[in-house]
Design a protein around this motif. Structure first.
Motif, PDB file in Angstrom:
ATOM      1  N   SER A 318      -5.076  19.608 -26.335  1.00 17.35           N
ATOM      2  CA  SER A 318      -3.843  18.815 -26.407  1.00 17.35           C
ATOM      3  C   SER A 318      -4.133  17.328 -26.595  1.00 17.35           C
ATOM      4  O   SER A 318      -3.266  16.589 -27.054  1.00 17.35           O
ATOM      5  CB  SER A 318      -3.005  19.036 -25.147  1.00 17.35           C
ATOM      6  N   LEU A 319      -5.348  16.891 -26.249  1.00 14.51           N
ATOM      7  CA  LEU A 319      -5.698  15.477 -26.444  1.00 14.51           C
ATOM      8  C   LEU A 319      -5.782  15.122 -27.923  1.00 14.51           C
ATOM      9  O   LEU A 319      -5.923  13.960 -28.282  1.00 14.51           O
ATOM     10  CB  LEU A 319      -7.016  15.148 -25.727  1.00 14.51           C
ATOM     11  N   ARG A 320      -5.700  16.137 -28.801  1.00 11.80           N
ATOM     12  CA  ARG A 320      -5.607  15.925 -30.260  1.00 11.80           C
ATOM     13  C   ARG A 320      -4.212  16.278 -30.775  1.00 11.80           C
ATOM     14  O   ARG A 320      -3.972  16.299 -31.975  1.00 11.80           O
ATOM     15  CB  ARG A 320      -6.639  16.788 -30.998  1.00 11.80           C
ATOM     16  N   PHE A 321      -3.300  16.655 -29.878  1.00 10.06           N
ATOM     17  CA  PHE A 321      -1.944  17.059 -30.282  1.00 10.06           C
ATOM     18  C   PHE A 321      -0.868  16.149 -29.685  1.00 10.06           C
ATOM     19  O   PHE A 321       0.279  16.542 -29.607  1.00 10.06           O
ATOM     20  CB  PHE A 321      -1.687  18.517 -29.865  1.00 10.06           C
ATOM     21  N   GLY A 322      -1.264  14.974 -29.226  1.00  7.72           N
ATOM     22  CA  GLY A 322      -0.251  14.028 -28.741  1.00  7.72           C
ATOM     23  C   GLY A 322      -0.402  13.626 -27.289  1.00  7.72           C
ATOM     24  O   GLY A 322       0.169  12.625 -26.864  1.00  7.72           O
ATOM     25  N   ALA A 323      -1.163  14.386 -26.482  1.00 11.55           N
ATOM     26  CA  ALA A 323      -1.289  14.034 -25.064  1.00 11.55           C
ATOM     27  C   ALA A 323      -2.337  12.934 -24.887  1.00 11.55           C
ATOM     28  O   ALA A 323      -3.339  12.897 -25.603  1.00 11.55           O
ATOM     29  CB  ALA A 323      -1.695  15.261 -24.257  1.00 11.55           C
ATOM     30  N   ASP A 324      -2.081  12.055 -23.906  1.00  5.03           N
ATOM     31  CA  ASP A 324      -3.079  11.018 -23.598  1.00  5.03           C
ATOM     32  C   ASP A 324      -3.497  11.104 -22.131  1.00  5.03           C
ATOM     33  O   ASP A 324      -4.239  10.259 -21.648  1.00  5.03           O
ATOM     34  CB  ASP A 324      -2.524   9.620 -23.900  1.00  5.03           C
ATOM     35  N   ASP A 325      -3.006  12.127 -21.396  1.00  4.54           N
ATOM     36  CA  ASP A 325      -3.230  12.215 -19.960  1.00  4.54           C
ATOM     37  C   ASP A 325      -3.359  13.691 -19.593  1.00  4.54           C
ATOM     38  O   ASP A 325      -2.635  14.522 -20.145  1.00  4.54           O
ATOM     39  CB  ASP A 325      -2.001  11.598 -19.243  1.00  4.54           C
ATOM     40  N   ILE A 326      -4.292  14.022 -18.682  1.00 10.16           N
ATOM     41  CA  ILE A 326      -4.397  15.438 -18.279  1.00 10.16           C
ATOM     42  C   ILE A 326      -4.155  15.638 -16.779  1.00 10.16           C
ATOM     43  O   ILE A 326      -4.554  16.641 -16.210  1.00 10.16           O
ATOM     44  CB  ILE A 326      -5.744  16.073 -18.688  1.00 10.16           C
ATOM     45  N   ASP A 327      -3.500  14.658 -16.119  1.00  8.04           N
ATOM     46  CA  ASP A 327      -3.255  14.698 -14.684  1.00  8.04           C
ATOM     47  C   ASP A 327      -4.591  14.550 -13.939  1.00  8.04           C
ATOM     48  O   ASP A 327      -5.521  13.941 -14.475  1.00  8.04           O
ATOM     49  CB  ASP A 327      -2.488  15.952 -14.252  1.00  8.04           C
ATOM     50  N   GLY A 328      -4.675  15.108 -12.712  1.00  8.52           N
ATOM     51  CA  GLY A 328      -5.818  14.724 -11.884  1.00  8.52           C
ATOM     52  C   GLY A 328      -6.508  15.857 -11.158  1.00  8.52           C
ATOM     53  O   GLY A 328      -6.430  17.017 -11.563  1.00  8.52           O
ATOM     54  N   THR A 329      -7.144  15.495 -10.059  1.00  8.71           N
ATOM     55  CA  THR A 329      -7.949  16.461  -9.310  1.00  8.71           C
ATOM     56  C   THR A 329      -7.078  17.493  -8.576  1.00  8.71           C
ATOM     57  O   THR A 329      -7.531  18.597  -8.302  1.00  8.71           O
ATOM     58  CB  THR A 329      -8.826  15.725  -8.279  1.00  8.71           C
ATOM     59  N   VAL A 330      -5.868  17.101  -8.196  1.00  7.08           N
ATOM     60  CA  VAL A 330      -4.833  17.955  -7.573  1.00  7.08           C
ATOM     61  C   VAL A 330      -5.270  18.537  -6.219  1.00  7.08           C
ATOM     62  O   VAL A 330      -4.543  18.530  -5.250  1.00  7.08           O
ATOM     63  CB  VAL A 330      -4.370  19.093  -8.519  1.00  7.08           C
TER      64      VAL A 330
END
Ligand code: V47
Length: 384
Positions: A318-330
């Motif tokens: 998704s970092l090549r499909f528009g996302a710039d963030d993947i959230d965190g350690t959770v």
């Protein structure tokens, strides 16, 4: 320019599609012209997922270059007791039902300190709509966390929880938000938005506030200076028009307030819900939501691909499909794991960075406000 460099730059800038519906949209994206409802539907209907992704990626790179954001956060779900019986949900349970829990305040504060040793920069707190817990419980929960962890940002309570607490305490939404902010809430998460259209809400979450109430609560929070996120739950009974309508209603609020930070499409997980006859979303549908979200929400700074929701592998793509963030350690995820998620419950900081680097992006550890975080062995500082 060398041949290789020229090939590189052509590959970066040429837009190719065999879907004629995308050509006029590509021109608008290149010139920064706002997309319409019809454009949104055409993007969803396009069979050319790579072209849609290419367009979204061009916007993502215009805004953020190669940076990909993540944070070191911890989820805390104080209770799973919930008066609503949303068909979409596998987490909430009726009071007294098997498997219910409600954390005593001490337990919530201890939970906050558990998990990975690396210092977290954010507590993400959401839970069920408990019929008996008063507003004071939540105020004490937050102020107790602030006393114990003064550096940690508290992102707490969805618009649905705020509206429920307001009703219980017989306060206005504004007063309730002022009270939680005074207790130490720094911003609000994006949950509970689902799909705003009444037809869909009446099927998946008829006990929740309606779409306009969610949007009005968010707008009030923004007017008070609280930032928030916004989600969209997809992959159940909604159609393309419902999704575009959802995005445009968010975009309209954002035009007025500028208070949304991040849009997070959430893939519906049917297991253990009343909608468990529905199939799970596919990878292509997941990437489409990210890409169309990036293209339609031209006034949102960030688009998050929540790795817990789409899997770490798809979060990378998704970092090549528009996302710039993947959230965190959770650290400890409950809502999707009750609904059958097979992803790990948490991920270490190094692993998040490895995923981002392997996707050809540059990892950027952020705090909740997207400021750079610098770490020493057991604490962190934030650039101001
Ligand atoms: O509001 C509930 C969704 C949301 C299911 O703000 C389900 O940074 C899929 O909002 N299948 C909570 N989804 C999670 C959320 C969130 C997550 C990560 C980051 C942020 C943020 C917010 O999860 C709920 C609901 O929309 N949900 N049940 C289910 N069975």
């Amino acid at each position: 320019m060398t041949d290789a460099a020229e090939r590189g730059s052509l590959a970066r800038h040429a837009f190719v599609t065999d879907d004629p519906a995308l050509a006029p949209i590509a021109e608008k994206v290149a010139s920064g012209t706002r997309l319409t409802f019809e454009d949104g539907v055409a993007l969803y209907r396009s069979p050319d997922i790579l072209a849609v992704g290419w367009l979204a990626n061009s916007v993502r790179e215009r805004l953020h270059g190669d940076l990909a954001y993540f944070n070191v956060n911890r989820h805390i779900n104080p209770t799973n007791v919930c008066v609503a019986s949303c068909r979409l949900c596998a987490f909430g349970r009726k009071k007294g039902a098997p498997g219910t829990y409600t954390m005593a305040l001490e337990e919530a504060w201890t939970t906050a300190a558990e998990g990975y040793t690396e210092a977290v920069t954010e507590f993400h707190i959401v839970g069920g709509l408990h019929p008996d817990l008063p507003l004071e419980y939540f105020l004490d929960l937050v102020s107790g966390l602030k006393e114990r962890f003064p550096l940690v940002h508290v992102k707490a309570f969805t618009m649905v929880e705020v509206a429920f607490l307001a009703k219980r305490a017989k306060l206005s939404i504004r007063e309730t938000l002022e009270r939680v902010r005074a207790a130490g809430v720094d911003s609000l998460p994006g949950g509970g938005a689902e799909i705003f259209a009444d037809r869909v809400r009446s099927i998946i979450c008829d006990h929740k506030i309606n779409g306009n109430e969610w949007l009005e609560t968010a707008e009030t929070a923004h007017q008070l200076g609280l930032r928030s996120n916004a989600t969209m739950l997809y992959g159940h009974v909604e159609n393309d028009e419902d999704r575009v309508d959802h995005l445009l209603r968010l975009r309209a609020v954002q035009d007025r307030t500028g208070g949304f930070q991040t849009f997070i499409p959430l893939a519906f997980h049917p297991a253990n819900t009343a909608l468990d006859h529905l199939p799970r979303t596919t990878g292509l549908t997941d990437m489409k939501q990210i890409a169309v979200g990036r293209l339609m929400l031209d006034n949102f700074p960030h688009i998050k691909s929540y790795w817990q929701m789409v899997s770490p592998k798809m979060a990378q793509i998704s970092l090549r499909f528009g996302a710039d963030d993947i959230d965190g350690t959770v650290i400890e995820e409950k809502i999707y794991h009750d609904a059958g998620a097979t992803t790990p419950q948490g991920m270490r900081r190094e692993e998040l960075m490895r995923l981002i680097t392997a996707a050809g992006r540059v990892p950027f550890e952020r705090d909740t406000m997207y400021r750079a975080v610098t770490r020493t062995e057991d604490t962190f500082t934030v650039a101001v």
